[in-house]
Design an enzyme around this catalytic site. Structure first.
Site, PDB file in Angstrom:
ATOM      1  N   THR A 125       0.566  -1.381   0.304  1.00  0.00           N
ATOM      2  CA  THR A 125      -0.389   0.195  -0.088  1.00  0.00           C
ATOM      3  C   THR A 125       0.588   0.677  -0.225  1.00  0.00           C
ATOM      4  O   THR A 125       0.931   2.149  -0.714  1.00  0.00           O
ATOM      5  CB  THR A 125      -0.980  -0.274   1.131  1.00  0.00           C
ATOM      6  OG1 THR A 125      -1.563  -1.393   1.063  1.00  0.00           O
ATOM      7  CG2 THR A 125      -1.736   1.146   1.528  1.00  0.00           C
ATOM      8  N   SER A 182       1.233  -7.629  -0.619  1.00  0.00           N
ATOM      9  CA  SER A 182       2.521  -8.956   0.194  1.00  0.00           C
ATOM     10  C   SER A 182       1.452  -9.917   0.860  1.00  0.00           C
ATOM     11  O   SER A 182       2.053 -10.910   1.530  1.00  0.00           O
ATOM     12  CB  SER A 182       3.411  -8.063   1.115  1.00  0.00           C
ATOM     13  OG  SER A 182       2.433  -8.629   2.131  1.00  0.00           O
TER      14      SER A 182
HETATM   15  N1  ASP Z   1      -2.489  -6.032   1.202  1.00  0.00           N
HETATM   16  C1  ASP Z   1      -1.201  -4.776   1.260  1.00  0.00           C
HETATM   17  C2  ASP Z   1      -0.074  -5.186   1.632  1.00  0.00           C
HETATM   18  O1  ASP Z   1       0.450  -6.083   2.269  1.00  0.00           O
HETATM   19  C3  ASP Z   1      -1.488  -3.812   2.461  1.00  0.00           C
HETATM   20  C4  ASP Z   1      -0.693  -3.338   3.157  1.00  0.00           C
HETATM   21  O2  ASP Z   1       0.463  -2.655   2.156  1.00  0.00           O
HETATM   22  O3  ASP Z   1       0.097  -2.589   3.940  1.00  0.00           O
HETATM   23  O4  ASP Z   1       0.767  -6.347   0.424  1.00  0.00           O
END
Ligand code: ASP
Length: 344
Positions: free
Chosen positions: A17, A62
């Site tokens: 994000t 991630s």
């Molecule tokens: N779904 C995202 C990730 O882990 C959430 C974040 O970036 O905090 O890549």
């Protein structure tokens, strides 16, 4: 006025994000390019250190993180190690604790900061937490006393706190304070000043870095719950090629004493499967001597994982198996504090 930039930091962007900006046309989120990063963080130009960027492709949410990617990341840090004073890894928060734990084991003799950060809101949004996290991470990665980095270890910087990477767990999907280190104190707190808790931070050993590239993913997590049935337990323990299980137990390392359960575990241990006992609790330690329900496990050869997090247990196991450790030697290392991941 320009001042001389004495330290240099490599920012490695892996996705998540933090690196997202909203397209003005469609409103959809798209990955940031480092050209326009300065648009969102113009203050970076005036930073006291030189900052270079490296994008580790493909950019990942991630949740798609894999050991293959951890190896790539460790290799980049290994290759660039001599050229920089510290590293900042921009990473999605969902599996950041796993990647930070993995890197702590893979980078033996790390004597420079590897600071992970990310955010809950994209950097391109007005209320983003990414700006502050990013700037704090750079400040920490470049902090030195007597030409020695203040934080020569893998850490996570999030919401004004610095945690040891292999002690953290993501505990909140929407608060800016998304992480917890239930069994280890903060390494630093960020306010008007950055207060480093020197007594909690690893000391450098000044040895040459060694990058470990072998990880063995023939492992499983078996989380206990009241009502778990024999099919679930045997289904896990009978996975072909399985070498180790992280057994997430209750409280201080307790599990049902029902004969079928103990029998399945005992039989798996006889087949050479390593079973590491970690607690489902977010704080506290495994102590199999405390209750009858733990003693049974100890008797059949389940290994106590002390106060290790599941994230750290998974990655430590992959690292030790990948390095070829087996039997008593593996057991000993699982119960040895290698990178500050357990209190023994
Ligand atoms: N779904 C995202 C990730 O882990 C959430 C974040 O970036 O905090 O890549």
């Amino acid at each position: 006025m320009t001042s001389e930039k004495t330290t240099s930091i490599l920012v490695i962007y892996t996705g998540g994000t933090i690196g997202m900006v909203q397209s003005p046309k469609t409103g959809a989120l798209a990955p940031l390019t480092f050209k326009n990063l300065y648009r969102y963080l113009p203050m970076l130009e005036n930073f006291h250190c030189k900052i270079d960027f490296y994008t580790l492709k493909p950019l990942l949410d991630s949740s798609n993180m894999t050991p293959v990617f951890w190896i790539k990341l460790a290799e980049v840090i290994g290759e660039k190690y001599e050229s920089y004073d510290g590293f900042v890894v921009l990473h999605g928060s969902d599996t950041m604790a796993y990647t930070a734990s993995a890197l702590s084991f893979m980078l033996e003799n790390l004597n420079k900061p590897v600071i992970f950060t990310g955010s809950q809101l994209p950097i391109g949004m007005v209320r983003t937490d990414g700006r502050e996290n990013f700037i704090n991470a750079i400040e920490i990665a470049s902090a030195m006393t007597d030409e020695t980095p203040i934080v020569p270890e893998v850490a996570i910087c999030f919401e004004n706190k610095l945690y040891r990477g292999n002690r953290t767990t993501k505990i909140n999907a929407e608060h800016f304070g998304a992480f917890l280190s239930g069994n280890y104190p903060l390494l630093a707190e960020v306010g008007v000043y950055i207060r480093y808790h020197q007594e909690a931070i690893q000391k450098p050993n000044f040895r040459k870095i060694k990058v470990h590239r072998e990880l063995d993913d023939n492992i499983a997590i078996l989380q206990l719950f009241p009502g778990i049935n024999p099919q679930v337990v045997s289904g896990t323990l009978d996975i072909p090629g399985l070498k180790a299980v992280i057994l997430e137990t209750f409280g201080a390392g307790n599990a049902p004493t029902t004969p079928w359960f103990i029998h399945h575990l005992k039989e798996a241990i006889h087949r050479g499967i390593v079973i590491l006992n970690v607690t489902q609790c977010k704080g506290g330690t495994v102590d199999m001597d405390k209750y009858e329900t733990g003693v049974e496990l100890e008797k059949i050869g389940v290994i106590g994982g002390y106060d290790i997090t599941t994230e750290s247990a998974v990655t430590k196991m992959m690292y030790l198996l990948g390095s070829g450790y087996r039997g008593k030697e593996l057991e000993k290392l699982l119960q040895t504090n290698l990178r500050g991941e357990i209190t023994v």
